[in-house]
Design a protein around this motif. Structure first.
Motif, mmCIF file in Angstrom:
data_model
loop_
_atom_site.group_PDB
_atom_site.id
_atom_site.type_symbol
_atom_site.label_atom_id
_atom_site.label_comp_id
_atom_site.label_asym_id
_atom_site.label_seq_id
_atom_site.Cartn_x
_atom_site.Cartn_y
_atom_site.Cartn_z
ATOM 1 N N UNK A 43 0.791 -1.162 0.052
ATOM 2 C CA UNK A 43 -0.164 -0.152 0.144
ATOM 3 C C UNK A 43 0.933 1.260 0.026
ATOM 4 N N UNK A 44 0.427 2.133 -0.682
ATOM 5 C CA UNK A 44 1.155 3.502 -0.694
ATOM 6 C C UNK A 44 0.562 4.353 0.221
ATOM 7 N N UNK A 45 0.291 4.107 1.445
ATOM 8 C CA UNK A 45 -0.558 5.061 2.383
ATOM 9 C C UNK A 45 0.105 5.036 3.644
ATOM 10 N N UNK A 46 0.117 5.922 4.540
ATOM 11 C CA UNK A 46 0.758 6.056 5.899
ATOM 12 C C UNK A 46 -0.355 5.243 6.896
ATOM 13 N N UNK A 47 -1.565 5.715 6.857
ATOM 14 C CA UNK A 47 -2.427 4.984 7.937
ATOM 15 C C UNK A 47 -3.863 5.045 7.445
ATOM 16 N N UNK A 48 -4.623 4.188 7.991
ATOM 17 C CA UNK A 48 -6.308 4.329 7.746
ATOM 18 C C UNK A 48 -6.759 4.833 8.980
ATOM 19 N N UNK A 49 -8.168 5.246 8.904
ATOM 20 C CA UNK A 49 -8.638 5.990 10.127
ATOM 21 C C UNK A 49 -8.949 4.916 11.355
ATOM 22 N N UNK A 50 -9.530 5.371 12.347
ATOM 23 C CA UNK A 50 -9.869 4.631 13.204
ATOM 24 C C UNK A 50 -10.939 3.612 12.926
ATOM 25 N N UNK A 51 -11.850 4.012 12.033
ATOM 26 C CA UNK A 51 -12.952 3.185 11.362
ATOM 27 C C UNK A 51 -12.586 1.981 10.833
ATOM 28 N N UNK A 52 -11.709 2.660 9.517
ATOM 29 C CA UNK A 52 -11.240 1.559 8.539
ATOM 30 C C UNK A 52 -10.050 0.750 8.939
ATOM 31 N N UNK A 53 -9.160 1.050 9.772
ATOM 32 C CA UNK A 53 -7.878 0.039 9.907
ATOM 33 C C UNK A 53 -8.712 -1.059 10.752
ATOM 34 N N UNK A 54 -9.429 -1.227 11.739
ATOM 35 C CA UNK A 54 -9.825 -2.554 12.220
ATOM 36 C C UNK A 54 -10.555 -3.453 10.969
ATOM 37 N N UNK A 55 -11.365 -2.536 10.162
ATOM 38 C CA UNK A 55 -12.125 -3.423 8.949
ATOM 39 C C UNK A 55 -11.158 -3.887 8.093
ATOM 40 N N UNK A 56 -10.029 -3.230 7.615
ATOM 41 C CA UNK A 56 -8.907 -3.587 6.784
ATOM 42 C C UNK A 56 -8.411 -4.890 7.339
ATOM 43 N N UNK A 57 -7.939 -4.490 8.698
ATOM 44 C CA UNK A 57 -7.203 -5.748 9.175
ATOM 45 C C UNK A 57 -8.347 -7.177 9.327
ATOM 46 N N UNK A 58 -9.585 -6.953 9.837
ATOM 47 C CA UNK A 58 -10.351 -8.105 9.531
ATOM 48 C C UNK A 58 -10.481 -8.863 8.224
ATOM 49 N N UNK A 59 -10.469 -7.821 7.013
ATOM 50 C CA UNK A 59 -10.720 -8.283 5.925
ATOM 51 C C UNK A 59 -9.372 -9.294 5.427
ATOM 52 N N UNK A 60 -8.201 -8.880 5.905
ATOM 53 C CA UNK A 60 -6.943 -9.374 5.589
ATOM 54 C C UNK A 60 -6.970 -10.678 6.245
ATOM 55 N N UNK A 61 -7.333 -10.816 7.425
ATOM 56 C CA UNK A 61 -7.645 -11.960 8.331
ATOM 57 C C UNK A 61 -8.378 -13.036 7.854
ATOM 58 N N UNK A 62 -9.780 -12.448 7.388
ATOM 59 C CA UNK A 62 -10.535 -13.422 6.747
ATOM 60 C C UNK A 62 -10.159 -13.691 5.420
ATOM 61 N N UNK A 63 -9.426 -13.272 4.550
ATOM 62 C CA UNK A 63 -8.890 -13.456 3.353
ATOM 63 C C UNK A 63 -7.737 -14.584 3.628
ATOM 64 N N UNK A 64 -6.876 -14.649 4.773
ATOM 65 C CA UNK A 64 -5.984 -15.384 4.938
ATOM 66 C C UNK A 64 -6.583 -16.658 5.335
ATOM 67 N N UNK A 65 -7.506 -16.717 6.268
ATOM 68 C CA UNK A 65 -8.434 -18.029 6.573
ATOM 69 C C UNK A 65 -8.950 -18.632 5.466
ATOM 70 N N UNK A 66 -9.661 -17.919 4.559
ATOM 71 C CA UNK A 66 -10.036 -18.530 3.123
ATOM 72 C C UNK A 66 -9.128 -19.268 2.511
ATOM 73 N N UNK A 67 -7.952 -18.725 2.466
ATOM 74 C CA UNK A 67 -6.810 -19.050 1.499
ATOM 75 C C UNK A 67 -6.051 -20.061 2.166
ATOM 76 N N UNK A 68 -6.140 -20.263 3.288
ATOM 77 C CA UNK A 68 -5.159 -21.378 4.100
ATOM 78 C C UNK A 68 -5.643 -22.554 4.112
ATOM 79 N N UNK A 69 -4.780 -23.854 3.869
ATOM 80 C CA UNK A 69 -5.200 -25.048 3.905
ATOM 81 C C UNK A 69 -5.807 -25.261 5.175
ATOM 82 N N UNK A 70 -6.947 -26.278 5.233
ATOM 83 C CA UNK A 70 -7.457 -26.576 6.441
ATOM 84 C C UNK A 70 -6.779 -27.785 7.010
#
Length: 70
Positions: A43-70
């Motif tokens: 990303x070419x950004x410094x930071x997300x706002x207090x509302x968006x950073x937790x959402x962005x983090x949750x999206x990355x973690x959900x994507x990781x879980x979806x793509x991880x072998x079970x």
């Protein structure tokens, strides 16, 4: 003031805005780099706002879980 690249709202990022104080984001648990696509933060950004950073983090973690072998 900083501007969130995700929602375009203005917010104070203590680190980017050089307030001399600890930023609110330092209270959040870090995200493991292995949970990021390719293990990199592309990303070419410094930071997300207090509302968006937790959402962005949750999206990355959900994507990781979806793509991880079970």
């Amino acid at each position: 003031m900083s501007v969130c690249p995700r929602c375009q709202s203005e917010f104070t990022c203590a680190m980017a805005d050089n307030t001399g104080q600890a930023c609110w984001c330092t209270a959040l648990p870090p995200i493991a780099f292995k949970k990021l696509p390719g293990g990199e933060l592309k990303l070419d950004v410094l930071c997300f706002c207090p509302h968006c950073l937790p959402l962005w983090k949750a999206e990355r973690e959900a994507e990781y879980q979806k793509n991880s072998p079970q």
